[in-house]
Design a protein around this motif. Structure first.
Motif, mmCIF file in Angstrom:
data_model
loop_
_atom_site.group_PDB
_atom_site.id
_atom_site.type_symbol
_atom_site.label_atom_id
_atom_site.label_comp_id
_atom_site.label_asym_id
_atom_site.label_seq_id
_atom_site.Cartn_x
_atom_site.Cartn_y
_atom_site.Cartn_z
ATOM 1 N N GLU A 204 123.339 21.978 -45.487
ATOM 2 C CA GLU A 204 123.056 22.666 -46.739
ATOM 3 C C GLU A 204 121.670 22.311 -47.259
ATOM 4 O OE1 GLU A 204 126.342 22.718 -49.588
ATOM 5 O OE2 GLU A 204 127.545 21.632 -48.115
ATOM 6 N N SER A 205 121.113 23.207 -48.056
ATOM 7 C CA SER A 205 119.847 22.969 -48.733
ATOM 8 C C SER A 205 119.776 23.868 -49.953
ATOM 9 C CB SER A 205 118.656 23.259 -47.805
ATOM 10 O OG SER A 205 117.437 23.234 -48.528
ATOM 11 N N SER A 206 119.257 23.340 -51.053
ATOM 12 C CA SER A 206 119.118 24.140 -52.265
ATOM 13 C C SER A 206 118.108 25.270 -52.080
ATOM 14 C CB SER A 206 118.678 23.250 -53.439
ATOM 15 O OG SER A 206 117.428 22.640 -53.163
ATOM 16 N N GLU A 207 117.272 25.192 -51.038
ATOM 17 C CA GLU A 207 116.255 26.204 -50.797
ATOM 18 C C GLU A 207 116.682 27.250 -49.771
ATOM 19 O OE1 GLU A 207 113.053 23.582 -49.832
ATOM 20 O OE2 GLU A 207 112.297 23.563 -51.892
ATOM 21 N N PHE A 208 117.889 27.112 -49.219
ATOM 22 C CA PHE A 208 118.406 28.163 -48.345
ATOM 23 C C PHE A 208 118.630 29.424 -49.176
ATOM 24 C CE2 PHE A 208 120.610 25.251 -45.006
ATOM 25 C CZ PHE A 208 119.407 25.125 -44.334
ATOM 26 N N ASP A 209 118.112 30.552 -48.714
ATOM 27 C CA ASP A 209 118.302 31.834 -49.383
ATOM 28 C C ASP A 209 118.447 32.888 -48.299
ATOM 29 O OD1 ASP A 209 118.337 34.031 -51.013
ATOM 30 O OD2 ASP A 209 116.588 33.461 -52.205
ATOM 31 N N PHE A 210 119.691 33.180 -47.941
ATOM 32 C CA PHE A 210 120.004 34.071 -46.837
ATOM 33 C C PHE A 210 119.324 33.617 -45.537
ATOM 34 C CE2 PHE A 210 121.333 36.726 -50.296
ATOM 35 C CZ PHE A 210 122.394 37.456 -49.775
ATOM 36 N N PRO A 211 119.737 32.467 -44.983
ATOM 37 C CA PRO A 211 119.196 32.022 -43.692
ATOM 38 C C PRO A 211 119.361 33.119 -42.636
ATOM 39 C CG PRO A 211 120.534 30.316 -44.679
ATOM 40 C CD PRO A 211 120.748 31.541 -45.501
ATOM 41 N N HIS A 212 118.336 33.337 -41.854
ATOM 42 C CA HIS A 212 118.341 34.487 -40.939
ATOM 43 C C HIS A 212 117.967 34.071 -39.515
ATOM 44 C CE1 HIS A 212 117.982 39.001 -40.526
ATOM 45 N NE2 HIS A 212 117.437 38.580 -39.394
ATOM 46 N N GLY A 213 116.649 33.949 -39.234
ATOM 47 C CA GLY A 213 116.221 33.606 -37.887
ATOM 48 C C GLY A 213 116.392 32.127 -37.596
ATOM 49 N N ILE A 214 116.509 31.804 -36.303
ATOM 50 C CA ILE A 214 116.694 30.402 -35.917
ATOM 51 C C ILE A 214 116.119 30.177 -34.519
ATOM 52 C CG2 ILE A 214 119.000 30.787 -34.937
ATOM 53 C CD1 ILE A 214 119.787 28.028 -36.161
ATOM 54 N N SER A 228 115.333 34.587 -45.577
ATOM 55 C CA SER A 228 114.736 35.902 -45.768
ATOM 56 C C SER A 228 114.550 36.273 -47.230
ATOM 57 C CB SER A 228 115.592 36.973 -45.083
ATOM 58 O OG SER A 228 116.859 37.067 -45.701
ATOM 59 N N ALA A 229 115.428 35.815 -48.120
ATOM 60 C CA ALA A 229 115.345 36.095 -49.553
ATOM 61 C C ALA A 229 115.247 37.587 -49.850
ATOM 62 C CB ALA A 229 114.165 35.360 -50.187
ATOM 63 N N MET A 230 115.610 38.425 -48.903
ATOM 64 C CA MET A 230 115.432 39.861 -49.072
ATOM 65 C C MET A 230 116.447 40.463 -50.043
ATOM 66 S SD MET A 230 116.669 40.882 -45.209
ATOM 67 C CE MET A 230 116.014 42.521 -45.360
ATOM 68 N N MET A 231 117.549 39.774 -50.281
ATOM 69 C CA MET A 231 118.560 40.284 -51.205
ATOM 70 C C MET A 231 118.365 39.764 -52.616
ATOM 71 S SD MET A 231 120.467 42.268 -49.351
ATOM 72 C CE MET A 231 121.967 42.471 -50.322
ATOM 73 N N THR A 261 112.513 37.163 -41.476
ATOM 74 C CA THR A 261 113.758 37.343 -40.733
ATOM 75 C C THR A 261 113.726 36.585 -39.400
ATOM 76 O OG1 THR A 261 112.902 39.458 -39.920
ATOM 77 C CG2 THR A 261 114.327 39.522 -41.862
ATOM 78 N N GLY A 262 113.440 37.266 -38.307
ATOM 79 C CA GLY A 262 113.469 36.597 -37.014
ATOM 80 C C GLY A 262 112.310 35.640 -36.814
ATOM 81 N N LEU A 263 112.502 34.698 -35.889
ATOM 82 C CA LEU A 263 111.426 33.780 -35.528
ATOM 83 C C LEU A 263 111.545 33.417 -34.058
ATOM 84 C CD1 LEU A 263 112.560 30.607 -35.199
ATOM 85 C CD2 LEU A 263 112.682 30.756 -37.663
ATOM 86 N N ALA A 264 110.424 32.941 -33.500
ATOM 87 C CA ALA A 264 110.392 32.476 -32.121
ATOM 88 C C ALA A 264 109.676 31.134 -32.085
ATOM 89 C CB ALA A 264 109.679 33.479 -31.218
ATOM 90 N N VAL A 265 110.160 30.216 -31.283
ATOM 91 C CA VAL A 265 109.557 28.901 -31.128
ATOM 92 C C VAL A 265 108.756 28.907 -29.838
ATOM 93 C CG1 VAL A 265 109.973 26.436 -30.885
ATOM 94 C CG2 VAL A 265 111.453 27.802 -32.369
ATOM 95 N N MET A 266 107.440 28.721 -29.967
ATOM 96 C CA MET A 266 106.555 28.686 -28.805
ATOM 97 C C MET A 266 106.465 27.245 -28.301
ATOM 98 S SD MET A 266 105.699 31.836 -28.536
ATOM 99 C CE MET A 266 104.351 31.769 -27.362
ATOM 100 N N GLN A 267 106.749 27.038 -27.024
ATOM 101 C CA GLN A 267 106.713 25.721 -26.424
ATOM 102 C C GLN A 267 105.394 25.555 -25.676
ATOM 103 O OE1 GLN A 267 109.170 24.004 -27.361
ATOM 104 N NE2 GLN A 267 110.834 25.411 -27.747
#
Length: 274
Positions: A204-214, A228-231, A261-267
């Motif tokens: 949990e986190s107080s700053e989570f606002d519609f967690p989306h991408g991972i 995303s905070a889109m809502m 929204t979406g994200l990608a992790v570059m290695q």
């Protein structure tokens, strides 16, 4: 270079064979997208090589085998997922093999049953299993299937009775578990499923606002999550989770009302890094 396709959503890339696969956008507000095709694109020329019509609306979730030979997609509107032979793209007579999310759903995947609302599909590290997030708020499930037979193996309840909406998935690199974002206005969280004992940990986190991408780092030490905070029109963040303690260690502000929204992790690797 760019290419235009109708209602693009998630992507899977085959770097060795220069192929990009693009799924279809999911419906908004319960409206059908009436899009059934998955595209195969040549990444060198940015041209469409072929499409496969799965016969079900919104083939949204997408996962590609390491050898690039098999593409898995899940229909967000029909409670089915599909196994596509990537050599068959462009064959108008080809119907991919289909599997039901559960025994109680209609056999006909042309029906928008809306029972499970499969969202994302991921393969296990050894590619023997398929993970599917079911975004229906009354189900709150991640379901596991055999990649050989399509049979249901395990069902994980993310947080029964709290209106959680399982969304995107990141499998731990050593195959020991997975992280999943949960889009919920009342209780936004990131969940961790430990495969060894089946326990589900809530982050949990107080700053989570519609967690989306991972996404997850190659060593499995960090999980990255976008809010995303889109809502709500609130602040959007990139959250960084320390997996050794499963807590948010920092949140980077991305903007106010930004639909992150979406994200990608570059290695990346380097020989002389400190």
């Amino acid at each position: 270079m760019s290419i235009q396709v109708s209602l693009p959503a998630l992507m899977a890339i085959d770097e060795m064979n220069h192929r990009l696969y693009i799924s279809r956008f999911m419906p908004m507000g319960g409206m059908s997208t009436e899009a059934m095709e998955v595209h195969q694109i040549n990444t060198e020329t940015m041209t469409v090589l072929g499409t496969v019509n799965v016969g079900a609306n919104s083939p949204h979730g997408i996962a590609l085998s390491d050898d690039g030979g098999t593409l898995w997609v899940s229909s967000n509107q029909a409670s089915h997922f599909f196994k596509i032979d990537t050599d068959r793209f462009g064959d108008s007579n080809y119907q991919p093999e289909s599997f039901k999310i559960a025994s109680g759903v209609p056999d006909n995947f042309e029906i928008n049953d809306g029972i499970y609302e499969p969202l994302e599909i991921e393969l296990s590290i050894d590619e023997s299993q398929i993970f599917i997030s079911c975004s229906d708020s009354e189900k709150n499930q991640v379901r596991v299937y055999s990649a050989d037979t399509g049979d249901s193996l395990t069902i994980y309840s993310i947080n029964e009775g709290m209106g959680m909406i399982p969304w995107h998935i990141a499998v731990v690199p050593d195959g020991s578990g997975l992280y999943i974002t949960n889009r919920s206005m009342m209780s936004p969280r990131v969940s961790y499923i430990n495969f060894s004992d089946g326990n589900v940990t809530q982050i949990e986190s107080s700053e989570f606002d519609f967690p989306h991408g991972i996404g997850i780092s190659s060593d499995g030490s960090k999980v990255f999550v976008s809010s995303s905070a889109m809502m709500t029109g609130g602040n959007s963040y990139l959250h960084i989770i320390n997996t050794s303690i499963n807590e948010v260690e920092s949140s980077i502000l991305l903007g106010e009302g930004l639909a992150a929204t979406g994200l990608a992790v570059m290695q990346t690797t380097c020989e002389n890094c400190d």
